[in-house]
Design a protein around this motif. Structure first.
Motif, mmCIF file in Angstrom:
data_model
loop_
_atom_site.group_PDB
_atom_site.id
_atom_site.type_symbol
_atom_site.label_atom_id
_atom_site.label_comp_id
_atom_site.label_asym_id
_atom_site.label_seq_id
_atom_site.Cartn_x
_atom_site.Cartn_y
_atom_site.Cartn_z
ATOM 1 N N PRO A 210 0.820 -1.203 0.000
ATOM 2 C CA PRO A 210 0.000 0.000 0.000
ATOM 3 C C PRO A 210 0.858 1.259 0.000
ATOM 4 N N ARG A 231 -7.329 8.179 -7.404
ATOM 5 C CA ARG A 231 -8.109 7.687 -6.272
ATOM 6 C C ARG A 231 -9.198 6.721 -6.753
ATOM 7 N N LYS A 239 -5.798 -5.488 -3.673
ATOM 8 C CA LYS A 239 -5.913 -5.200 -2.240
ATOM 9 C C LYS A 239 -4.954 -4.105 -1.803
ATOM 10 N N ALA A 240 -3.702 -4.150 -2.277
ATOM 11 C CA ALA A 240 -2.734 -3.122 -1.903
ATOM 12 C C ALA A 240 -3.160 -1.755 -2.423
ATOM 13 N N ASP A 242 -6.341 -0.841 -2.999
ATOM 14 C CA ASP A 242 -7.542 -0.440 -2.268
ATOM 15 C C ASP A 242 -7.204 0.083 -0.877
ATOM 16 N N THR A 243 -6.088 -0.394 -0.306
ATOM 17 C CA THR A 243 -5.682 0.082 1.014
ATOM 18 C C THR A 243 -4.691 1.239 0.941
ATOM 19 N N SER A 244 -4.337 1.651 -0.264
ATOM 20 C CA SER A 244 -3.508 2.848 -0.429
ATOM 21 C C SER A 244 -4.354 4.085 -0.131
ATOM 22 N N GLU A 245 -3.684 5.177 0.169
ATOM 23 C CA GLU A 245 -4.404 6.415 0.473
ATOM 24 C C GLU A 245 -3.736 7.604 -0.218
ATOM 25 N N TRP A 279 2.389 5.718 8.693
ATOM 26 C CA TRP A 279 2.006 4.781 7.629
ATOM 27 C C TRP A 279 2.972 3.595 7.592
ATOM 28 N N LYS A 282 2.304 1.416 10.614
ATOM 29 C CA LYS A 282 1.053 0.673 10.462
ATOM 30 C C LYS A 282 1.239 -0.567 9.608
ATOM 31 N N HIS A 283 2.137 -0.470 8.635
ATOM 32 C CA HIS A 283 2.310 -1.556 7.679
ATOM 33 C C HIS A 283 3.587 -2.371 7.930
#
Length: 291
Positions: A210, A231, A239-240, A242-245, A279, A282-283
């Motif tokens: 992510p 975005r 999945k990676a 979709d969990t990126s910001e 970040w 968290k990962h």
């Protein structure tokens, strides 16, 4: 010293005009200078394909990390090359417990720090650096880290700025061992060519980690519309993805973390730097908070 472990001094007082790329001079009085106290910091040589070696700037804490290892952060240079600002960012990361390393990814094409203007820099060096070359040289950097028992490449992130922000997205789709990425104002869409065949937006189904994207709403080169386009694409990716910001700072433009330039926004830069560390933490790429 603030809560990021960074010393801020007037640039004239520090007396360090050397080390910055010619194309960015004069350097702002707001320039941050991070000392190397308690760090092993300096240039190293990284073996790469063809029997050559690539220079890289490394900063790693002298104190012992978990099991003798430190989480790794690959640092990808701005368009201006491996100059003093990028080396300083490595020292800041090392102050937070990371083994930070920034390879000179233009070394085959020339020394970007000696080019006096941006058009010449883009024409003679940047445009000739292929994405494939960069991916291979970052792989070589990781291989080099695996020979240093202080580097924990099982806990590895990547961050990059400007030109390097785009590379963060590409390398996050390239290396399955990455845990996280942080892309600072890197281009997301645009023209392609044989050496640069894909944009980050084309890779949302291939991300291995992510990515946190940090952008300025006033960035004239990377309009908010392109950020919103990315975005939308991320939400439909793997999945990676979709969990990126993506986070947009309303009062900032391009290069808002570049404290040596007029584009610097100290408030947003401090917030974004903290968000990047959180970040990574968290990962699975933890940092050492400062008191």
């Amino acid at each position: 010293m603030d809560d990021t472990g960074i010393n801020r001094r007037g640039f004239a007082t520090a007396g360090l005009a050397t080390g910055f790329a010619l194309a960015v001079l004069p350097v702002s009085a707001q320039t941050i200078i991070t000392d190397a106290d308690d760090l092993d910091a300096g240039m190293v040589q990284v073996p790469v394909a063809g029997g050559a070696t690539m220079a890289a700037y490394r900063a790693v804490p002298k104190r012992t990390g978990k099991g003798g290892h430190h989480p790794v952060v690959l640092v990808v240079q701005e368009i201006f090359g491996l100059h003093e600002h990028i080396r300083d960012l490595c020292r800041r990361l090392a102050k937070s417990g990371y083994y930070a390393i920034a390879p000179d990814l233009y070394f085959r094409q020339g020394d970007a720090t000696k080019v006096p203007d941006i058009p010449t820099l883009i024409r003679d060096i940047v445009s000739k650096v292929s994405d494939a070359q960069v991916m291979a040289d970052l792989d070589a950097t990781v291989a080099h880290l695996k020979t240093d028992n202080r580097a924990d490449t099982q806990r590895m992130a990547i961050t990059g700025f400007c030109w390097g922000g785009r590379i963060v997205w590409l390398y996050s789709a390239h290396n399955p061992d990455l845990k996280a990425g942080a892309a600072w104002y890197g281009r997301l869409v645009g023209n392609t060519d044989a050496d640069h065949p894909k944009n980050p937006i084309d890779l949302v189904d291939q991300l291995n980690a992510p990515v946190l994207g940090l952008y300025g709403a006033k960035d004239e080169g990377i309009p908010v519309a392109s950020v919103e386009q990315m975005r939308t694409a991320l939400a439909k990716g793997n999945k990676a993805a979709d969990t990126s910001e993506l986070r947009v700072f309303p009062e900032s433009g391009h290069g808002f973390n570049a404290d040596y330039r007029p584009s610097y926004n100290p408030v947003d830069a401090k917030i974004a730097w903290k968000q990047m560390l959180e970040w990574f933490n968290k990962h699975g790429v933890p940092y050492v908070p400062h008191a």
